[in-house]
Design a protein around this motif. Structure first.
Motif, PDB file in Angstrom:
ATOM      1  N   PHE A  88      -4.855  45.597 -10.958  1.00 35.92           N
ATOM      2  CA  PHE A  88      -6.101  46.229 -11.379  1.00 35.92           C
ATOM      3  C   PHE A  88      -7.289  45.492 -10.770  1.00 35.92           C
ATOM      4  N   GLN A  89      -8.175  46.238 -10.141  1.00 40.60           N
ATOM      5  CA  GLN A  89      -9.365  45.653  -9.534  1.00 40.60           C
ATOM      6  C   GLN A  89     -10.600  46.061 -10.329  1.00 40.60           C
ATOM      7  N   PRO A  90     -11.163  45.141 -11.112  1.00 41.77           N
ATOM      8  CA  PRO A  90     -12.311  45.513 -11.939  1.00 41.77           C
ATOM      9  C   PRO A  90     -13.571  45.804 -11.155  1.00 41.77           C
ATOM     10  N   GLY A  91     -13.612  45.415  -9.894  1.00 43.23           N
ATOM     11  CA  GLY A  91     -14.783  45.720  -9.068  1.00 43.23           C
ATOM     12  C   GLY A  91     -15.906  44.708  -9.259  1.00 43.23           C
ATOM     13  N   VAL A 139      -1.050  55.149  -7.095  1.00 42.63           N
ATOM     14  CA  VAL A 139      -0.974  56.442  -7.787  1.00 42.63           C
ATOM     15  C   VAL A 139      -2.364  57.056  -7.783  1.00 42.63           C
ATOM     16  N   LEU A 140      -2.486  58.240  -7.239  1.00 46.82           N
ATOM     17  CA  LEU A 140      -3.756  58.957  -7.273  1.00 46.82           C
ATOM     18  C   LEU A 140      -3.932  59.562  -8.655  1.00 46.82           C
ATOM     19  N   VAL A 141      -4.988  59.163  -9.349  1.00 42.42           N
ATOM     20  CA  VAL A 141      -5.263  59.705 -10.679  1.00 42.42           C
ATOM     21  C   VAL A 141      -5.846  61.100 -10.520  1.00 42.42           C
ATOM     22  N   ARG A 142      -5.088  62.097 -10.919  1.00 41.34           N
ATOM     23  CA  ARG A 142      -5.503  63.480 -10.708  1.00 41.34           C
ATOM     24  C   ARG A 142      -6.630  63.899 -11.648  1.00 41.34           C
ATOM     25  N   ASP A 143      -6.667  63.302 -12.844  1.00 39.47           N
ATOM     26  CA  ASP A 143      -7.664  63.700 -13.842  1.00 39.47           C
ATOM     27  C   ASP A 143      -8.419  62.464 -14.322  1.00 39.47           C
ATOM     28  N   THR A 144      -9.483  62.108 -13.609  1.00 40.52           N
ATOM     29  CA  THR A 144     -10.248  60.922 -13.998  1.00 40.52           C
ATOM     30  C   THR A 144     -10.995  61.141 -15.308  1.00 40.52           C
ATOM     31  N   GLN A 176     -17.117  48.981 -20.068  1.00 43.30           N
ATOM     32  CA  GLN A 176     -18.092  49.535 -19.130  1.00 43.30           C
ATOM     33  C   GLN A 176     -17.732  49.243 -17.677  1.00 43.30           C
ATOM     34  N   ILE A 177     -17.205  48.059 -17.387  1.00 45.77           N
ATOM     35  CA  ILE A 177     -16.860  47.719 -16.003  1.00 45.77           C
ATOM     36  C   ILE A 177     -15.728  48.597 -15.486  1.00 45.77           C
ATOM     37  N   PRO A 178     -14.582  48.699 -16.193  1.00 44.02           N
ATOM     38  CA  PRO A 178     -13.538  49.600 -15.681  1.00 44.02           C
ATOM     39  C   PRO A 178     -13.947  51.062 -15.675  1.00 44.02           C
ATOM     40  N   LYS A 179     -14.785  51.487 -16.616  1.00 36.96           N
ATOM     41  CA  LYS A 179     -15.273  52.870 -16.598  1.00 36.96           C
ATOM     42  C   LYS A 179     -16.105  53.120 -15.346  1.00 36.96           C
ATOM     43  N   ALA A 180     -16.991  52.190 -15.032  1.00 37.84           N
ATOM     44  CA  ALA A 180     -17.842  52.339 -13.842  1.00 37.84           C
ATOM     45  C   ALA A 180     -16.995  52.358 -12.581  1.00 37.84           C
ATOM     46  N   TYR A 181     -15.923  51.580 -12.569  1.00 37.29           N
ATOM     47  CA  TYR A 181     -15.035  51.535 -11.412  1.00 37.29           C
ATOM     48  C   TYR A 181     -14.395  52.896 -11.170  1.00 37.29           C
ATOM     49  N   VAL A 182     -14.033  53.588 -12.240  1.00 40.71           N
ATOM     50  CA  VAL A 182     -13.454  54.926 -12.121  1.00 40.71           C
ATOM     51  C   VAL A 182     -14.499  55.920 -11.641  1.00 40.71           C
ATOM     52  N   ILE A 183     -15.674  55.858 -12.225  1.00 37.09           N
ATOM     53  CA  ILE A 183     -16.734  56.827 -11.935  1.00 37.09           C
ATOM     54  C   ILE A 183     -17.209  56.722 -10.483  1.00 37.09           C
ATOM     55  N   LYS A 184     -17.299  55.501  -9.951  1.00 37.28           N
ATOM     56  CA  LYS A 184     -17.837  55.287  -8.612  1.00 37.28           C
ATOM     57  C   LYS A 184     -16.905  55.747  -7.497  1.00 37.28           C
ATOM     58  N   LYS A 185     -15.619  55.817  -7.798  1.00 35.22           N
ATOM     59  CA  LYS A 185     -14.644  56.165  -6.773  1.00 35.22           C
ATOM     60  C   LYS A 185     -14.479  57.677  -6.653  1.00 35.22           C
ATOM     61  N   LYS A 186     -14.605  58.207  -5.444  1.00 32.64           N
ATOM     62  CA  LYS A 186     -14.391  59.642  -5.237  1.00 32.64           C
ATOM     63  C   LYS A 186     -12.925  59.995  -5.461  1.00 32.64           C
ATOM     64  N   ARG A 187     -12.049  59.087  -5.030  1.00 32.44           N
ATOM     65  CA  ARG A 187     -10.610  59.240  -5.284  1.00 32.44           C
ATOM     66  C   ARG A 187     -10.147  57.967  -5.960  1.00 32.44           C
ATOM     67  N   HIS A 188      -9.783  58.080  -7.238  1.00 32.95           N
ATOM     68  CA  HIS A 188      -9.422  56.892  -8.005  1.00 32.95           C
ATOM     69  C   HIS A 188      -7.917  56.659  -7.955  1.00 32.95           C
TER      70      HIS A 188
END
Length: 234
Positions: free
Chosen positions: A153-156, A173-178, A194-206
């Protein structure tokens, strides 16, 4: 197939593996989850203080949140061991924790086990200890799982950048439903994610990342053909 995820605290499974767990369940695999501690050392956010009073303790609150997550992700079975949050020592890793995990594996009979990588993601000592104990247990059980995967896991952010300059991850694994992953994080209301949430939100493909740390021939074949775990070309 039966997958067993083993982590240190409630919420570890969600921030790193929620997308993977949901997709495994959707394809018909059975997923079990073991949390080594109930997470009683986690600092409760102000928005969850009312629920904390209702629950009576941090550990009860976090276990209730974990049960909600399990239901949302379709996890078949949840086990919370009684180790104390923040106290995973060498003595436990090479002693009682290792033995309890051996017992868990021999009881649940998983085909695949997934836990932390040996950095503990960001050198969290509970995480590191659980990673080592699970790896030791994997090699000592009477039951022989097909594969052991380490979750990377990369917290960014710049704070942890030095950890990930040469990630040994072998699969992703490509997360199909972020949106679903973010909604699952919200169920761990007591914790600041907040940090892991932001990491998901910032990535176009998570993506969620894993290292195939150990596998039998059958296990290697399984992950070379998996519709969920795609191999990373180096």
């Amino acid at each position: 197939m039966k997958y067993l995820f083993i982590f240190a605290h409630p919420d570890d499974e969600t921030v790193a593996c929620a997308g993977t767990i949901r997709q495994l369940v959707d394809q018909g695999d059975e997923v079990a989850l073991t949390s080594v501690t109930p997470g009683e050392a986690g600092e409760v956010q102000p928005s969850a203080l009312k629920k904390l009073r209702q629950a009576g303790s941090v550990s009860k609150l976090r276990q209730a949140e974990l049960n909600k997550v399990a239901k949302a992700l379709g996890i078949h079975q949840v086990t919370v061991l009684a180790f104390q949050d923040g106290t995973i020592t060498n003595q436990l890793v090479w002693g009682k924790l290792q033995q309890d995990l051996i017992d868990q594996i021999d009881r649940l009979l998983p085909d695949v086990i997934i836990t932390f990588d040996h950095t503990g993601w960001y050198f969290h000592l509970d995480h590191v200890g659980v990673s080592i104990a699970v790896t030791l247990a994997f090699h000592k059980t009477k039951h022989r799982p097909l594969a052991l995967l380490h979750s990377h896991f990369q917290p960014g952010g710049k704070k942890w950048k030095y950890i990930f300059h040469a990630s040994p991850a072998t699969h992703r694994v490509l997360v199909r439903d972020t949106h679903q992953k973010l909604a699952t994080m919200e169920l761990h209301q007591s914790q600041d994610l907040q940090i892991p949430k932001a990491y998901v939100i910032k990535k176009k493909r998570h993506y969620e990342f894993f290292e195939l740390a150990c596998a039998t021939k059958k296990g290697k074949k399984l992950f070379s053909r998996s519709p969920i775990f795609s191999q990373i070309k180096k």
